[in-house]
Structures are given as C-alpha cells and as structure tokens.
Design a protein around this motif. Structure first.
Motif, short mmCIF file in Angstrom:
data_model
loop_
_atom_site.label_atom_id
_atom_site.label_comp_id
_atom_site.label_asym_id
_atom_site.label_seq_id
_atom_site.Cartn_x
_atom_site.Cartn_y
_atom_site.Cartn_z
N VAL A 20 -9.62 -13.40 2.15
CA VAL A 20 -8.76 -13.32 3.34
C VAL A 20 -9.40 -14.06 4.51
CG1 VAL A 20 -7.70 -11.15 2.65
CG2 VAL A 20 -9.80 -11.12 4.03
N GLN A 69 5.38 -2.81 6.29
CA GLN A 69 4.18 -3.63 6.51
C GLN A 69 4.51 -4.97 7.15
OE1 GLN A 69 1.71 -1.96 2.58
NE2 GLN A 69 2.17 -4.13 2.76
N ASP A 100 0.84 -1.19 0.00
CA ASP A 100 0.00 0.00 0.00
C ASP A 100 0.88 1.25 0.00
OD1 ASP A 100 -1.94 1.92 0.26
OD2 ASP A 100 -3.08 0.83 1.78
N TYR A 109 -9.14 -3.03 4.67
CA TYR A 109 -9.12 -4.20 5.54
C TYR A 109 -7.68 -4.54 5.95
CZ TYR A 109 -9.17 -9.07 6.99
OH TYR A 109 -8.98 -10.24 7.69
N CYS A 110 -6.78 -4.56 4.98
CA CYS A 110 -5.39 -4.93 5.26
C CYS A 110 -4.76 -3.98 6.27
CB CYS A 110 -4.58 -4.95 3.97
SG CYS A 110 -5.00 -6.29 2.83
N HIS A 111 -5.04 -2.69 6.11
CA HIS A 111 -4.47 -1.70 7.02
C HIS A 111 -5.03 -1.88 8.43
CE1 HIS A 111 -2.76 2.05 8.40
NE2 HIS A 111 -3.96 2.49 8.75
N ARG A 132 -3.76 -5.31 9.74
CA ARG A 132 -2.32 -5.54 9.59
C ARG A 132 -2.04 -6.89 8.95
NH1 ARG A 132 0.47 -1.37 9.09
NH2 ARG A 132 2.33 -2.53 9.69
N ARG A 133 -2.88 -7.26 8.01
CA ARG A 133 -2.69 -8.48 7.22
C ARG A 133 -2.64 -8.09 5.75
NH1 ARG A 133 -6.98 -12.84 7.52
NH2 ARG A 133 -5.46 -13.81 6.12
N TYR A 134 -1.58 -8.40 5.09
CA TYR A 134 -1.38 -7.92 3.73
C TYR A 134 -1.26 -9.04 2.70
CZ TYR A 134 -0.69 -3.39 5.90
OH TYR A 134 -0.87 -2.23 6.62
N SER A 135 -1.71 -10.23 3.06
CA SER A 135 -1.65 -11.34 2.12
C SER A 135 -2.91 -12.18 2.22
CB SER A 135 -0.41 -12.20 2.37
OG SER A 135 -0.45 -12.78 3.66
#
Length: 293
Positions: free
Chosen positions: A293, A155, A123, A261-263, A266-269
C-alpha cells in the motif's frame, strides 16, 4: 469466455494494464504478508495431517531441511481449478481428466504467470462491529450479495474489473484464541462446524462475476459459509464458483494487520502479489501473498 483451451480462468482478467494501475496505488511503501502460520490450524482441518519439519545438520556446519506429509492447502491457500469438479459438468472448461490422470488446470498454470493486481478489502468484521452486531466466527453467518455491497458502500471503495477481492470475517483471529480442546473438536469434524462466509446464492455468484472479480479470498476455512454439503450442487458454492466460473479461490488468508491499516487510513485498496508453488499438476498452494500500500 477465455477460449476453449483456457486453463487460467478469471486470472486472465489480471492484464498488464490492470497490474500497472495497481502498482500506482503503492504510496506508503508498506508491505503486509497475508500468509498465516504454516502450522495453523493445529490440528489441521478437513482430515489433513500435520507436516513434519526436519532440520538436517550438514558436515560443513550449515543446515538443510525437509518437510514430510506437507499439505499445500493446510493454511493460507489458493485452490487450483483442478480442486473441484461440478457433479454434472466436470472441471472448469469441461475438463474431465485432471489431477490423478493429468496435469490440466494445475496450480502451475497460475505459477507460470504469477498473480498480481489491485486488491480491495471488504472488512465484514469491522462493518458488523461498528453497527453493534459483531460476528461470532464460530457460528454460521452467511453474507449475501447485498451484504457485500453494503460493506463496499460503507467503505466508499469502488470495484474495478480484474480486482482481487479480500474479505475479512475475523475467523483466523478468533481461531488463535481457542483452547486446545476447542481446536481438536473443530478439527475432528470440520465440515459440520459453523463459520462465517459467502452465502450459497446465485446473487453472490452474479455479484462477483458482474464486478469482474479475478480472485476472491477470505480468512475463513472454506470461503463460503459453513457447514456445507459437498454432495449436493446447491450445498457447495465451490461447484459453481470454481468449476463453472473458473474463479480463483483463496482461504485462511491472514488479513488482520492489513485490515487494521485500512481501517485507520480509510484506504481499502492496493497492490497484491502472489507466487503459487510452481508444481505441475498441483491441486493447491500456499498463498505466498503480499499486500502493498
């Protein structure tokens, strides 16, 4: 690298083992569609034309419909390996006759196997905003390999061989806020307009290749920074990224909800799936992509 007759390029890295491991990342059971509105940008960019959607009333009271003037690469899209030829070396894997004279390297190659694997979202938009230097999506803002690596480290996400890399620069959200006059100016001469994107450096290519990326997609019109010069080898990253490396390139993906959502978590995969149009010899396709996810 994948054989002298290969037509799939780096998508070959999406092995059954990679897909299986990616599927294990689905924990919350949430699905984020990554396709932007099919009628955006409006007007279309790069000289493309708007499609006409006609609803046909059937005698039995139902409906059918038809699309005229449909450009598969108008909105969220994949570029097939038949999209770009290197000025000196031709298309991927040394192919010379594709597109108008054959169906080699067409989008059907990926459609027949599907695109599925672990995605990693970088991001860039959030990263720069957190540091008090937000991206102006209407300007030329290049991101080199060191920038991408800084975002990845911030990240705290690792890259694995075969990953599908998603990069959010914030362009689609910026575009949706433009007025009608601004949109028309952008469409009138897209290639000379500014946009964030990947820098046209060997370091970017080496970083993508050395990390084993199978596909790279972003929320900008060209993936690479704009303006670009597609009449010069060094002026257009696509020449080397698609024609020489055989890498799958995606553009104008809608990454806003996924990034939120990722931010927050704190999940980026997670798992990404995509079903390109099964059109033999097709030059591109709507993304038809989902992030789970």
């Amino acid at each position: 690298m994948f054989g002298e007759d290969d037509e799939a390029g780096t998508i070959n890295r999406l092995t059954p083992e990679h897909v299986r491991d990616a599927a294990r990342l689905v924990r919350a059971g949430l699905v984020f569609p990554l396709d932007w509105d099919l009628d955006l940008p409006d007007p279309p960019l790069f000289g493309r034309l708007p499609s006409v959607h006609t609803v046909i009333a059937e005698e039995n009271g139902g409906n059918d419909d038809r699309y005229d003037g449909f450009y598969p690469q108008r909105s969220s899209q994949w570029d097939a390996l038949s999209h770009i030829a290197h000025p000196n070396y031709g298309f991927y894997n040394g192919r010379r006759e594709v597109g108008t004279v054959g169906d080699a390297l067409g989008i059907h190659v990926w459609a027949e196997r599907g695109i599925a694997g672990r995605f990693v979202l970088l991001d860039a938009c959030q990263y720069r905003a957190d540091r008090g230097a937000p991206i102006d999506a209407g300007l030329s803002v290049p991101f080199d390999a060191a920038d991408l690596e800084d975002i990845r480290a911030a990240q705290d996400v690792e890259l694995r061989r075969g990953d599908i890399l998603l990069i959010r620069f914030g362009w689609t959200a910026w575009y949706e806020k433009l007025g009608e006059d601004e949109r028309h100016r952008l469409a009138a001469n897209t290639q000379d307009q500014g946009s964030p994107g990947l820098a046209r450096t060997d370091a970017v290519l080496e970083w993508l290749w050395d990390n084993g990326i199978s596909a790279v997609a972003a929320d900008v019109p060209a993936l690479e920074v704009m303006p670009f010069d597609n009449m010069a080898v060094d002026g257009f990253l696509h020449f080397r990224l698609i024609a020489l490396l055989g890498m799958a390139v995606g553009e104008m993906f809608n990454l806003e909800q996924l990034a939120e959502y990722c931010h927050r978590e704190r999940r980026y995969s997670g798992l990404l799936t995509s079903a390109p149009l099964h059109k033999r010899g097709g030059i591109g396709s709507p993304a038809n992509a989902l992030a789970l996810v």
